[in-house]
Design an enzyme around this catalytic site. Structure first.
Site, mmCIF file in Angstrom:
data_model
loop_
_atom_site.group_PDB
_atom_site.id
_atom_site.type_symbol
_atom_site.label_atom_id
_atom_site.label_comp_id
_atom_site.label_asym_id
_atom_site.label_seq_id
_atom_site.Cartn_x
_atom_site.Cartn_y
_atom_site.Cartn_z
ATOM 1 N N PHE A 1 19.169 -10.064 10.342
ATOM 2 C CA PHE A 1 19.610 -10.550 9.147
ATOM 3 C C PHE A 1 21.399 -10.522 9.752
ATOM 4 O O PHE A 1 22.019 -10.042 10.219
ATOM 5 C CB PHE A 1 20.259 -9.421 7.985
ATOM 6 C CG PHE A 1 20.863 -10.388 6.579
ATOM 7 C CD1 PHE A 1 20.216 -11.351 5.951
ATOM 8 C CD2 PHE A 1 21.746 -10.267 6.880
ATOM 9 C CE1 PHE A 1 20.813 -12.322 5.278
ATOM 10 C CE2 PHE A 1 22.620 -11.204 5.722
ATOM 11 C CZ PHE A 1 21.912 -11.628 5.418
ATOM 12 N N LYS B 1 32.228 -10.027 6.360
ATOM 13 C CA LYS B 1 32.915 -8.713 5.305
ATOM 14 C C LYS B 1 34.611 -7.996 5.073
ATOM 15 O O LYS B 1 35.271 -8.633 4.989
ATOM 16 C CB LYS B 1 31.412 -8.044 5.529
ATOM 17 C CG LYS B 1 30.013 -8.392 5.737
ATOM 18 C CD LYS B 1 28.724 -7.307 5.692
ATOM 19 C CE LYS B 1 27.703 -8.020 4.985
ATOM 20 N NZ LYS B 1 27.401 -8.724 5.881
ATOM 21 N N ASP C 1 26.317 -8.826 16.267
ATOM 22 C CA ASP C 1 27.014 -9.245 15.270
ATOM 23 C C ASP C 1 27.249 -7.883 14.394
ATOM 24 O O ASP C 1 26.499 -7.070 14.232
ATOM 25 C CB ASP C 1 26.097 -9.672 14.662
ATOM 26 C CG ASP C 1 25.814 -9.811 13.110
ATOM 27 O OD1 ASP C 1 26.696 -9.745 12.457
ATOM 28 O OD2 ASP C 1 24.909 -11.282 12.905
HETATM 29 C C1 PLP Z 1 25.984 -10.211 5.876
HETATM 30 C C2 PLP Z 1 25.726 -10.475 7.461
HETATM 31 C C3 PLP Z 1 25.780 -11.323 7.450
HETATM 32 C C4 PLP Z 1 26.138 -12.589 6.831
HETATM 33 O O1 PLP Z 1 27.610 -12.908 6.850
HETATM 34 P P1 PLP Z 1 27.649 -14.096 4.894
HETATM 35 O O2 PLP Z 1 29.534 -13.203 4.579
HETATM 36 O O3 PLP Z 1 27.369 -13.229 3.799
HETATM 37 O O4 PLP Z 1 27.869 -15.124 5.289
HETATM 38 C C5 PLP Z 1 24.950 -11.673 8.828
HETATM 39 N N1 PLP Z 1 25.116 -10.708 9.497
HETATM 40 C C6 PLP Z 1 24.938 -9.258 8.999
HETATM 41 C C7 PLP Z 1 24.511 -8.266 10.361
HETATM 42 C C8 PLP Z 1 25.519 -9.179 7.867
HETATM 43 O O5 PLP Z 1 25.708 -7.887 7.171
#
Ligand code: PLP
Length: 410
Positions: A151, A265, A236
């Site tokens: 994700f 985040k 990520d």
């Molecule tokens: C939440 C998340 C995203 C996307 O972040 P947004 O601020 O919702 O665009 C990307 N990668 C990971 C691992 C995430 O948990």
């Protein structure tokens, strides 16, 4: 109780707010039936005055809890001073934030954006451009290897390499240039890399995938493979990073340093969206004026809060709390395996709990946790993801475990 204007039966404030939201806001989420009004630390209060322990914490955007006094104070100061300039001018907040975040990640530079998806997009652009200009991949040929079950966000390019059919259906045509391999399978990754490969993009722990932790040593193997093939390792850490797992970054558990950190985040302290990638100059210098940008990225308010977040992480107290509370949570949840729970995966204050399909679904467990005053969200069908704010107390963790025990045994 409020009375509806059409004279039908009176309904609660909760029902009224849900109806209004469902009527005017597109249905891209399926929220639990609770309407929140205020929050402090690990706790939130709904419009009926009921209190809940927040065990989702904004998908880890709220690692420091709701309304952390340090973050609220810094935000209020900056709100009254300067909030937005665009990057057409310098402002006095970006330099200090960039320096402090670069140092936190051990990198030379940062590139600030807003949402997590934008930071992932930025990493993809930087990797491709680095591939053409530095590695010498023929123009238009660059490939990036990503992981099944990933994700990384919701843009058209990012969903192009998602393996979740709900996230991808009817959004074609998809962006080319991505290869997928099973997460945790180093041989498959090695086989997918060739001369056209510019980057490997992965979550060091797959959060939305259900808190999936790769086999021990995998991140080190990825690091070694990327070095040997001259491919950028891009981690990520949007959900796994910034103290959640008991370390500043999930990669730290294997002493691995990726070439590119992707952050978001919790970087915005739960106050506003703040994201960034960080890397050394030999990678980030491929970005030149006009070749990438964002009206809001790196704005004074975001930079002020981001810098405060970095300062809080530099104390180490949140990493330590995540580790201590996490051990308590994992011990408590471990006792439920065989009693409605089939498996628990945990690292720091972050757990994926697989619900016995004989008993119920993840969604069903979350609905019943709500009745016990606990807010949680299923990750995939059978998995409940638990990630309370790191400011939670020992008692909060015990309350969560006890609520889970009651829900699973009844
Ligand atoms: C939440 C998340 C995203 C996307 O972040 P947004 O601020 O919702 O665009 C990307 N990668 C990971 C691992 C995430 O948990």
């Amino acid at each position: 109780m409020t009375t509806s204007t059409d004279g039908s039966l009176p309904h609660t404030a909760t029902e009224a707010h849900i109806e209004l939201t469902e009527a005017y806001a597109a249905h891209n989420y399926h929220p639990l039936r609770v309407v929140l009004e205020s929050g402090e630390g690990a706790w939130v209060t709904d419009v009926e005055g009921r209190r809940y322990l927040d065990c989702l914490a904004g998908y880890s955007a709220l690692n420091f809890g709701h309304s952390h006094p340090r973050l609220v104070k810094r935000a209020q100061e900056q709100l009254g001073r300067l909030t937005l300039t665009s990057r057409a001018f310098y402002h006095d907040q970006l330099g200090p934030f960039a320096r402090d975040l670069a140092r936190l990640t051990g990198k030379e530079m940062i590139l600030p954006m807003n949402s997590g998806a934008e930071a992932v997009e930025t990493a993809i652009k930087v990797a491709r451009k680095w591939g053409y200009l530095v590695k010498g991949v023929p123009e238009n040929q660059a490939t990036i290897v990503a992981m099944e079950g990933n994700f990384h966000g919701r843009t058209t390019t990012i969903v192009s390499f998602s393996t979740d059919p709900v996230a991808t259906a009817h959004y074609a045509p998809y962006t080319p240039g991505f290869r997928l391999v099973p997460y945790g399978d180093i041989a498959a990754l090695e086989a997918a890399i060739d001369d056209s490969t510019v980057a490997v993009l992965l979550e060091p722990i797959q959060g939305e995938g259900g808190v999936v932790i790769p086999p021990d040593g995998y991140l080190q193997q990825v690091r070694t493979l990327c070095n040997a093939t001259r491919v950028l390792m891009m981690a990520d850490e949007i959900q796994s990073g910034l103290a959640r797992t008991g370390r500043t970054f999930a990669c730290d558990h294997e002493q691995v340093v990726p070439d590119v950190y992707i952050l978001g985040k919790a970087l915005g302290g739960g106050v506003l969206p703040v994201s960034a990638i960080t890397a050394d100059g030999d990678v980030l210098e491929v970005i030149t004026p006009g070749s990438h940008g964002s009206t809001f990225g790196g704005n004074p308010l975001a930079a002020a809060i981001g810098r405060e977040v970095v300062a809080m992480l530099n104390t180490g107290e949140f990493q330590e709390r995540a580790e201590t509370l996490g051990r308590r949570l994992a011990d408590g949840l471990g006792g439920l395996v065989g009693h409605g729970v089939t498996e628990v995966r945990a690292r720091g204050l972050w757990a994926g709990v697989d619900i016995d399909p004989e008993l119920s679904t993840g969604r069903d467990v979350c609905e019943r946790l709500l009745d016990h005053g606990v807010l949680a969200k299923e990750a995939h069908g059978q998995t409940v993801r638990l990630a309370p704010p790191l400011v939670a107390s020992e008692d909060d963790v015990d309350l969560l475990v006890e609520a889970f025990r009651q829900v699973c045994s009844g």
